[in-house]
Structures are given as C-alpha cells and as structure tokens.
Design a protein around this motif. Structure first.
Motif, PDB file in Angstrom:
ATOM      1  N   ASP A 281      -2.574 -12.401  42.893  1.00  0.00           N
ATOM      2  CA  ASP A 281      -3.758 -11.596  42.578  1.00  0.00           C
ATOM      3  C   ASP A 281      -4.518 -11.164  43.823  1.00  0.00           C
ATOM      4  N   LEU A 282      -3.992 -11.485  45.007  1.00  0.00           N
ATOM      5  CA  LEU A 282      -4.717 -11.211  46.244  1.00  0.00           C
ATOM      6  C   LEU A 282      -4.083 -10.052  47.011  1.00  0.00           C
ATOM      7  N   GLU A 283      -4.947  -9.239  47.620  1.00  0.00           N
ATOM      8  CA  GLU A 283      -4.483  -8.164  48.492  1.00  0.00           C
ATOM      9  C   GLU A 283      -5.072  -8.382  49.876  1.00  0.00           C
ATOM     10  N   TYR A 284      -4.196  -8.723  50.804  1.00  0.00           N
ATOM     11  CA  TYR A 284      -4.612  -8.984  52.169  1.00  0.00           C
ATOM     12  C   TYR A 284      -4.729  -7.672  52.948  1.00  0.00           C
ATOM     13  N   PRO A 285      -5.301  -7.704  54.132  1.00  0.00           N
ATOM     14  CA  PRO A 285      -5.347  -6.490  54.947  1.00  0.00           C
ATOM     15  C   PRO A 285      -3.936  -5.991  55.261  1.00  0.00           C
ATOM     16  N   GLU A 286      -3.848  -4.764  55.701  1.00  0.00           N
ATOM     17  CA  GLU A 286      -2.561  -4.148  56.009  1.00  0.00           C
ATOM     18  C   GLU A 286      -1.798  -4.914  57.083  1.00  0.00           C
ATOM     19  N   ASN A 287      -2.521  -5.644  57.916  1.00  0.00           N
ATOM     20  CA  ASN A 287      -1.829  -6.359  58.996  1.00  0.00           C
ATOM     21  C   ASN A 287      -0.947  -7.490  58.488  1.00  0.00           C
ATOM     22  N   ALA A 288      -1.031  -7.817  57.198  1.00  0.00           N
ATOM     23  CA  ALA A 288      -0.207  -8.889  56.638  1.00  0.00           C
ATOM     24  C   ALA A 288       1.247  -8.453  56.437  1.00  0.00           C
ATOM     25  N   ARG A 289       1.513  -7.182  56.541  1.00  0.00           N
ATOM     26  CA  ARG A 289       2.879  -6.688  56.321  1.00  0.00           C
ATOM     27  C   ARG A 289       3.799  -7.082  57.472  1.00  0.00           C
ATOM     28  N   PHE A 290       5.062  -7.370  57.128  1.00  0.00           N
ATOM     29  CA  PHE A 290       6.082  -7.623  58.147  1.00  0.00           C
ATOM     30  C   PHE A 290       7.370  -6.964  57.676  1.00  0.00           C
ATOM     31  N   ASP A 291       7.829  -5.968  58.404  1.00  0.00           N
ATOM     32  CA  ASP A 291       9.012  -5.205  58.026  1.00  0.00           C
ATOM     33  C   ASP A 291      10.255  -5.990  58.439  1.00  0.00           C
ATOM     34  N   THR A 292      10.745  -6.828  57.539  1.00  0.00           N
ATOM     35  CA  THR A 292      11.895  -7.668  57.863  1.00  0.00           C
ATOM     36  C   THR A 292      13.138  -6.832  58.150  1.00  0.00           C
ATOM     37  N   GLU A 293      13.311  -5.716  57.440  1.00  0.00           N
ATOM     38  CA  GLU A 293      14.518  -4.915  57.641  1.00  0.00           C
ATOM     39  C   GLU A 293      14.563  -4.353  59.058  1.00  0.00           C
ATOM     40  N   ALA A 294      13.456  -3.791  59.521  1.00  0.00           N
ATOM     41  CA  ALA A 294      13.422  -3.217  60.869  1.00  0.00           C
ATOM     42  C   ALA A 294      13.554  -4.314  61.920  1.00  0.00           C
ATOM     43  N   HIS A 295      12.860  -5.428  61.707  1.00  0.00           N
ATOM     44  CA  HIS A 295      12.925  -6.500  62.687  1.00  0.00           C
ATOM     45  C   HIS A 295      14.315  -7.127  62.730  1.00  0.00           C
ATOM     46  N   MET A 296      14.967  -7.243  61.569  1.00  0.00           N
ATOM     47  CA  MET A 296      16.297  -7.819  61.534  1.00  0.00           C
ATOM     48  C   MET A 296      17.269  -7.018  62.404  1.00  0.00           C
ATOM     49  N   LEU A 297      17.185  -5.688  62.329  1.00  0.00           N
ATOM     50  CA  LEU A 297      18.048  -4.855  63.163  1.00  0.00           C
ATOM     51  C   LEU A 297      17.737  -5.076  64.639  1.00  0.00           C
ATOM     52  N   ARG A 298      16.460  -5.212  64.948  1.00  0.00           N
ATOM     53  CA  ARG A 298      16.067  -5.449  66.336  1.00  0.00           C
ATOM     54  C   ARG A 298      16.634  -6.785  66.836  1.00  0.00           C
ATOM     55  N   TRP A 299      16.593  -7.802  66.001  1.00  0.00           N
ATOM     56  CA  TRP A 299      17.128  -9.113  66.345  1.00  0.00           C
ATOM     57  C   TRP A 299      18.645  -9.043  66.571  1.00  0.00           C
ATOM     58  N   PHE A 300      19.343  -8.414  65.617  1.00  0.00           N
ATOM     59  CA  PHE A 300      20.791  -8.348  65.727  1.00  0.00           C
ATOM     60  C   PHE A 300      21.251  -7.374  66.812  1.00  0.00           C
ATOM     61  N   ASP A 301      20.495  -6.309  67.051  1.00  0.00           N
ATOM     62  CA  ASP A 301      20.853  -5.401  68.147  1.00  0.00           C
ATOM     63  C   ASP A 301      20.891  -6.155  69.474  1.00  0.00           C
ATOM     64  N   HIS A 302      19.978  -7.093  69.629  1.00  0.00           N
ATOM     65  CA  HIS A 302      19.976  -7.898  70.859  1.00  0.00           C
ATOM     66  C   HIS A 302      21.160  -8.855  70.893  1.00  0.00           C
ATOM     67  N   HIS A 303      21.354  -9.618  69.808  1.00  0.00           N
ATOM     68  CA  HIS A 303      22.338 -10.703  69.836  1.00  0.00           C
ATOM     69  C   HIS A 303      23.767 -10.240  69.591  1.00  0.00           C
ATOM     70  N   LEU A 304      23.953  -9.151  68.869  1.00  0.00           N
ATOM     71  CA  LEU A 304      25.313  -8.711  68.543  1.00  0.00           C
ATOM     72  C   LEU A 304      25.758  -7.480  69.325  1.00  0.00           C
ATOM     73  N   LYS A 305      24.783  -6.709  69.838  1.00  0.00           N
ATOM     74  CA  LYS A 305      25.127  -5.504  70.591  1.00  0.00           C
ATOM     75  C   LYS A 305      24.742  -5.589  72.062  1.00  0.00           C
ATOM     76  N   GLY A 306      23.996  -6.620  72.415  1.00  0.00           N
ATOM     77  CA  GLY A 306      23.605  -6.777  73.801  1.00  0.00           C
ATOM     78  C   GLY A 306      22.540  -5.812  74.268  1.00  0.00           C
ATOM     79  N   LEU A 307      21.772  -5.245  73.342  1.00  0.00           N
ATOM     80  CA  LEU A 307      20.728  -4.293  73.696  1.00  0.00           C
ATOM     81  C   LEU A 307      19.441  -5.036  74.047  1.00  0.00           C
TER      82      LEU A 307
END
Length: 558
Positions: A281-307
């Motif tokens: 029932d709670l709505e936090y400020p917009e800063n509570a969002r975390f884009d897991t899909e975008a961050h996941m690519l960033r994580w794997f781009d580093h570890h699997l692609k060496g970027l």
C-alpha cells in the motif's frame, strides 16, 4: 559432430498451435533438448541475438512455466544485449524429462543438471565459452546450487531474492510445514505423482538431518568461486537468503568469490523486477526504483565481455533506508553505501509489557504475562500465500488471540538498520505450538504498515536438529531472527510488535499435539492457551539494531 550440428539435431520448432505467436523483433527463439550425464534430456528455450556471434550465454533455471508470452519476450529483450539466453525447466518440470525431485538434481549429487547445462552451452559454436546465470527466487536458489559444482565455463552470476537452504527458507519456514502450499507444485510437474512422492519424503524427515543437508548450500560457500551481484528486498522473508548468500560468498567463498560480491537491498516485494517504487500500500519516492534488467547487462558486459562498464567500481553494498511516505521532510527514503554488511548498529531491546505497551525500559513486575489462544480449527487469518509486506495489518491485529504491543508516540525519529530478532518467554498448555512475531510502522492515522514477520515452531526452539516438546505451563525461552530491515520510524509514529500463534492460510496451523507432522490434515488437533511472559525475570522483547539518525531529512513520498 560439430556443436552447431548437434544443436540443430536437438532443436524442435515451436508449434504455432502450442505457443501463441510473439514478435521477438531481431531475436530468434529456438527450443532444444539438452542431454544430461544420465541421458535425461531437459527442455531449454534459446533466444539468439541477430548476427553470427559467437556470444556469451546467460542461463536461467526454473520450475515455473516458460511459455507465457511476457516471459518469452523478457528473455528476448535480454538477448538483444548481445547474449544467447537459455531458459531451462528443472528435471521433471514442464517439458523436461526425468523425475521431479525439486532442486536435488541441480547441485552436488550424482545428478549435476546445472553443471551439465552450463558446459553444454559453453561448447556450442554460437557461444564464446563464457556463461553467466541469472534469475530470482527459484532461479536464485538454483544458482547457489550450481555455484557449488563449479562448472569451468561459469564466470558470473546475478541473483534476485535468493535462498540457500530448502529446510530453512523453502519447504520449511521456522520449522513449520506447508503441505497445502506445496501440493500445488504438482501443476508444474511432467508427472504430478512425482510431487506427491517428494512431499512424503519431506515428512519422513521432520528434523534437519543428512537428507536436508543435501539441499543446504550454506555448507559449501568455499566451493562457490565466481563474482555475483545479489539483490535483496526488505519486504521479503527470503531477504535472509539474499544477505546470507552475499556474506558467505564474500567472506568464505573461493578466491574468485571473496571480495568480488556486490549487494543491493531495497524497498521491494519478492520478485524479479525492481524498477518500481510501489510496495503493498506504500508508494516510495522515484529514487526507490532499480532497473535490474539494465544493471544486469552492465554486470555481465564486464564479466563476460570484458568491457569497462564501471560495475566493479560500484559500492560493495547499497541499501535503501525506508522512511514514512506522504510526510514531507520525513527522514529516510535515501540510498546509502557500505563496504560490507551488516553495518554497525546498537542492539536495543524493546520490551513487551502489560496493557500492550512496548518500551525500551526493562520490566519491573515480579510476575506478568499475557494469554493468547492457538486454535487450529479457528485460526487467525492472514490471507494469501505471499508475504503481505507494506500493507495495513490492522485486520489481522484486531482478530481474537492476536496480541499487539505498541510504543508511545515517538518524539524523535528512530532508525533500525540490520537484523531484528525476537527473545521471548513462552508457556503453553500444549506439547507444541507456533509463535508468530511481526513488526509494523504505525502511522499517525492508525495504519499499521507491516515491515516484517517470522514464525517459530516451538518443538524446534532448541534447534532444528531435534524435536523437544513442551511441558504444559512451563516457561521456555524462544529466540529467533525476525529478519533484516532498514527503516526510519518518523516522529509522530509508533512502533508495534504483534504476537500470535496462527495466521492461516499464510502459515498453515500447527495441530499442537506434538504428534508427528503429516502431509494430510491431522485427525486430531488441540486448542492451546499460550502465554507470553514479560516480567523482571522473563523479559520478552524484540532486539532492534538502532543507528543514530543522520542530519537532514529524506525526500518523503507520496
């Protein structure tokens, strides 16, 4: 035979009659059968990006259905980032061959389905030989099982709302059994009879023994040897698994694991997607969002692609301090960082007292207790099967035999960040019973917003390795962790602790007899009268990790 030819041989076209048409854009969907070491073939959907490759592969293992259009589109979207995405059903689930045994075939036993799948992916001509894994809940558990087996091609993982031990965080919660919840698992099985057989196995092992140790990843952190990004959610009982997984890998893992972990903890409910600021029932400020899909690519781009994506330069721990919403200037609702977890805090007792009060001062009464009933035929109700975090708990609290203990109105904000635990003194007229403890943030308008809860079956009060039953009227210490949180209770609010013995169907009731627990509803149940004691010698309390409130205020919320 070349790997690409083998893949073609194992491929099956997706029937338009069997699957609804879905537009995947430039991504190609393919179904393959991946052979395990014992000859069993597991069902895998592949999503290949445009071009010739080769690409790294990302694997998700789950028992849940993989064929819903939204699910398939989410895999295809991930593939657009330049990965072959592989979505696999567990052995015996969905289309996958073999006997359904839950997670048992994924790990370090005779069957190593996770290991075999990773190595199969790595050998395909369209793969660079590097594999990452991802997913939440069931797919988080699966990743911990996989990590223990150390397939050479596994280079990084990304877990969301994960778990480690099926006895402690899955099939049993606080020693309670959940047969009605897990009967429904037959729906995911290729042969539903496998699920009934598995359930019967569980009830043949009422204590934590070698059977359950075979599904406990906490025993094998030293074998986990890859970097992992872990996402945990404050409004999720599995937050304990997310935190423990991070801590265990970070400090006790292999050389490629220690010091290579990252953790984020935010104000979310259980589930994969965290790009939201709404919970219950709670709505936090917009800063509570975390884009897991975008961050996941960033994580794997580093570890699997060496970027160089900067992923390794991010803080080791990021956590969201929840605050009151809808109150301008309320403290909290901000992100903080830390080099490790947990952060320093002062253990502060909040004592239960007569009249439903909760206070940091110790009780002085020579004898004091409050009764509450545990009647499995007339239980208090907590609707649904999902933890109702961030929802108004007053409907539960006003039910008979549910006790509430509430502080005075806070004159100043109070921040809790860390692990909250219960230290109670309980007696019962029965040989066994359950104790449920909840914590809520009570707003000035009376809303009691649920922060966390947990349960303990009292036959396991001295540990899960043995059953020790109660003597009627004898008082016993009952200590257990309620969970992790970070919350700033605003001035003008109150803090509430709720104690009960039943909350069905979320917690399936204890029959209270002390007899062996059964898959089918017990023929005999007993209504018990329990007491929580709160006097000088037996000071029942909740111990909270209190931190000094930082200067300034958060952004509030809507």
């Amino acid at each position: 035979m070349r790997p690409l030819a083998l893949a073609a041989l194992l491929s099956l076209p997706l029937s338009a009659a069997a699957q609804p048409p879905v537009d995947f854009g430039p991504v190609t969907e393919r179904h393959v059968w991946v052979p395990m070491r014992d000859g069993t073939k597991l069902s895998v959907y592949l999503y290949l990006p445009p071009g010739k490759g080769p690409w790294p592969a990302l694997l998700e293992q789950r028992y849940a259905d993989l064929t819903a259009p939204a699910t398939r589109k989410s895999f295809a979207k991930l593939a657009e980032g330049g990965y072959v995405v592989a979505a696999q059903n567990f052995r015996g689930a969905g289309k996958s061959e073999g006997q359904w045994v839950g997670y048992r075939a994924l790990g370090w036993g005779e069957q190593k389905d996770g290991y075999d799948t990773v190595e199969w992916l790595a050998k395909q001509s369209w793969c660079t030989g590097k594999v990452g894994t991802f997913g939440s809940s069931q797919a988080g558990f699966a990743q911990n099982f996989l990590a223990v087996t150390r397939p050479p091609a596994l280079k990084a993982q990304y877990m969301i709302d994960t778990g480690l031990s099926l006895f402690h965080e899955g099939y049993r919660i606080g020693g309670t059994t959940r047969p009605e919840r897990f009967r429904q698992m037959g729906a995911v099985c290729r042969d539903p009879a496998d699920n009934l057989k598995l359930l019967k196995e569980w009830f043949a092992h009422p204590t934590y023994d070698d059977y359950w140790a075979a599904e406990d990843c906490t025993r094998h952190f030293d074998k986990m040897d890859v970097p992992c990004f872990t996402v945990g959610s404050w409004y999720d009982f599995m937050c304990v698994g997310s935190v423990d997984s991070f801590v265990g890998r970070q400090h006790r893992g292999g050389p490629n694991s220690r010091g290579a972990q990252q953790l984020i903890l935010g104000p979310w409910l259980h589930g994969r997607f965290k790009n939201t600021n709404k919970a219950g029932d709670l709505e936090y400020p917009e800063n509570a969002r975390f884009d897991t899909e975008a961050h996941m690519l960033r994580w794997f781009d580093h570890h699997l692609k060496g970027l160089d994506t900067g992923a390794r330069r991010d803080p080791t721990v990021r956590y969201y301090v929840m605050g009151a919403v809808g109150e301008a200037g309320a403290p909290g609702n901000v992100w903080r960082t830390a080099p490790d977890w947990p952060v320093a805090a002062t253990d502060t007792p909040y004592h239960l007292a007569a009249g439903g009060t909760l206070a940091t001062r110790a009780p002085v009464a020579e004898t004091a207790s409050t009764p509450f009933a545990a009647d499995p035929k007339n239980p208090a109700t907590i609707p649904g099967r999902a933890f109702p975090g961030a929802k108004d708990a007053r409907e539960f609290e006003k039910q008979p035999n549910v006790l509430t203990f509430t502080t005075d109105v806070l004159a100043e904000p109070v921040e809790w960040t860390g692990k909250v635990r219960a230290e109670l003194y309980v007696s019962s007229t029965a040989r066994d019973t359950d104790v449920i403890v909840r914590v809520s943030d009570v707003y000035p308008d009376g809303r009691s917003m649920l922060v966390m809860d947990y349960v303990r079956r009292l036959r396991y009060r001295d540990g899960y390795e043995k059953e020790v039953f109660l003597e009627p009227a004898r008082v016993y210490p009952v200590n257990f962790d309620i969970g992790w949180t970070s919350i700033a209770f605003n001035k003008g609010h109150r803090i509430r602790v709720t104690v009960a013995s039943t909350g069905a169907p979320f917690y399936e009731p204890n029959p209270n007899t002390g007899e062996p627990l059964t898959l089918d509803p017990p023929a005999r149940v007993v209504a018990a009268v329990n007491h929580v004691h709160h006097d000088r010698a037996r000071p029942s309390r909740v111990v909270a990790p209190v931190r000094p409130s930082p200067p300034g205020a958060g952004t509030g919320g809507r």
